[in-house]
Design a protein around this motif. Sequence first.
Motif, PDB file in Angstrom:
ATOM      1  N   UNK A 152      37.057  50.851  42.994  1.00  0.00           N
ATOM      2  CA  UNK A 152      36.074  49.766  42.988  1.00  0.00           C
ATOM      3  C   UNK A 152      35.301  49.741  41.671  1.00  0.00           C
ATOM      4  N   UNK A 153      34.889  50.913  41.212  1.00  0.00           N
ATOM      5  CA  UNK A 153      34.175  51.006  39.932  1.00  0.00           C
ATOM      6  C   UNK A 153      35.049  50.502  38.784  1.00  0.00           C
TER       7      UNK A 153
ATOM      8  N   UNK B 144      37.566  48.461  38.850  1.00  0.00           N
ATOM      9  CA  UNK B 144      37.773  47.016  38.935  1.00  0.00           C
ATOM     10  C   UNK B 144      36.517  46.237  38.545  1.00  0.00           C
ATOM     11  N   UNK B 145      35.372  46.696  38.989  1.00  0.00           N
ATOM     12  CA  UNK B 145      34.117  46.004  38.676  1.00  0.00           C
ATOM     13  C   UNK B 145      33.761  46.088  37.195  1.00  0.00           C
ATOM     14  N   UNK B 146      34.058  47.214  36.588  1.00  0.00           N
ATOM     15  CA  UNK B 146      33.694  47.412  35.174  1.00  0.00           C
ATOM     16  C   UNK B 146      34.857  47.126  34.234  1.00  0.00           C
ATOM     17  N   UNK B 147      36.023  46.880  34.810  1.00  0.00           N
ATOM     18  CA  UNK B 147      37.239  46.637  34.036  1.00  0.00           C
ATOM     19  C   UNK B 147      37.553  47.797  33.102  1.00  0.00           C
ATOM     20  N   UNK B 148      37.247  48.998  33.588  1.00  0.00           N
ATOM     21  CA  UNK B 148      37.515  50.209  32.813  1.00  0.00           C
ATOM     22  C   UNK B 148      38.977  50.604  32.977  1.00  0.00           C
ATOM     23  N   UNK B 149      39.593  50.963  31.867  1.00  0.00           N
ATOM     24  CA  UNK B 149      40.985  51.398  31.943  1.00  0.00           C
ATOM     25  C   UNK B 149      41.087  52.914  32.052  1.00  0.00           C
ATOM     26  N   UNK B 150      40.003  53.614  31.741  1.00  0.00           N
ATOM     27  CA  UNK B 150      40.000  55.076  31.839  1.00  0.00           C
ATOM     28  C   UNK B 150      38.663  55.507  32.419  1.00  0.00           C
ATOM     29  N   UNK B 151      38.728  56.232  33.513  1.00  0.00           N
ATOM     30  CA  UNK B 151      37.503  56.751  34.125  1.00  0.00           C
ATOM     31  C   UNK B 151      37.688  58.230  34.442  1.00  0.00           C
ATOM     32  N   UNK B 152      36.581  58.927  34.474  1.00  0.00           N
ATOM     33  CA  UNK B 152      36.587  60.318  34.916  1.00  0.00           C
ATOM     34  C   UNK B 152      36.614  60.311  36.442  1.00  0.00           C
TER      35      UNK B 152
ATOM     36  N   UNK C 254      33.633  61.103  41.072  1.00  0.00           N
ATOM     37  CA  UNK C 254      33.941  60.468  42.357  1.00  0.00           C
ATOM     38  C   UNK C 254      34.325  61.514  43.388  1.00  0.00           C
ATOM     39  N   UNK C 255      35.084  62.523  42.963  1.00  0.00           N
ATOM     40  CA  UNK C 255      35.388  63.646  43.857  1.00  0.00           C
ATOM     41  C   UNK C 255      34.111  64.384  44.239  1.00  0.00           C
TER      42      UNK C 255
END
Length: 151
Positions: free
Chosen positions: A121-122, A124-132, A136-137
């Motif tokens: 969800x994060x 998609x909302x931020x249109x981030x292609x790379x997230x840590x 979230x874990x």
Amino acid sequence: MPDPTPDTIRLLATGLLLIGLLTITVIDLRSFRIPDWASLPLIGAGLCLSFLLPEAIPSQAALGAVLGFGSFALIGSIYFERTGADGLGLGDAKLLAGAGAWLGAATLPALVAIASVSALAYALLTRSSRIAFGPWLAGAFWILWLRQSFF
């Protein structure tokens, strides 16, 4: 000095867990890495805690640690073999092993589902292609620990 009660142990463990998870979150957000010195103590603490709390089952804590690490290490390895890039690191696998040690094997599917849906969800909302993924874990771990321990 009297022996600590399970409630005292649980509260102390909760405070230490919060410090550990916040540390992991900050480091992973900054560097996209979870260092061993931050994740490995969670595994040991969870295994020890399973002997101290009456509702905990040590064999489930050990199984949770093994399945947590093994499942993410396997997924990360397959992704790397197919793409040549890291997609899910061993830091995430060690964090999930820690969660498995604290929460038991049966909780791992819910934890991964909560973390995955939240991260997706994060992204998609931020249109981030790379997230840590570690934060979230850590968030899902925290929520499920509180639910399991206090509610």
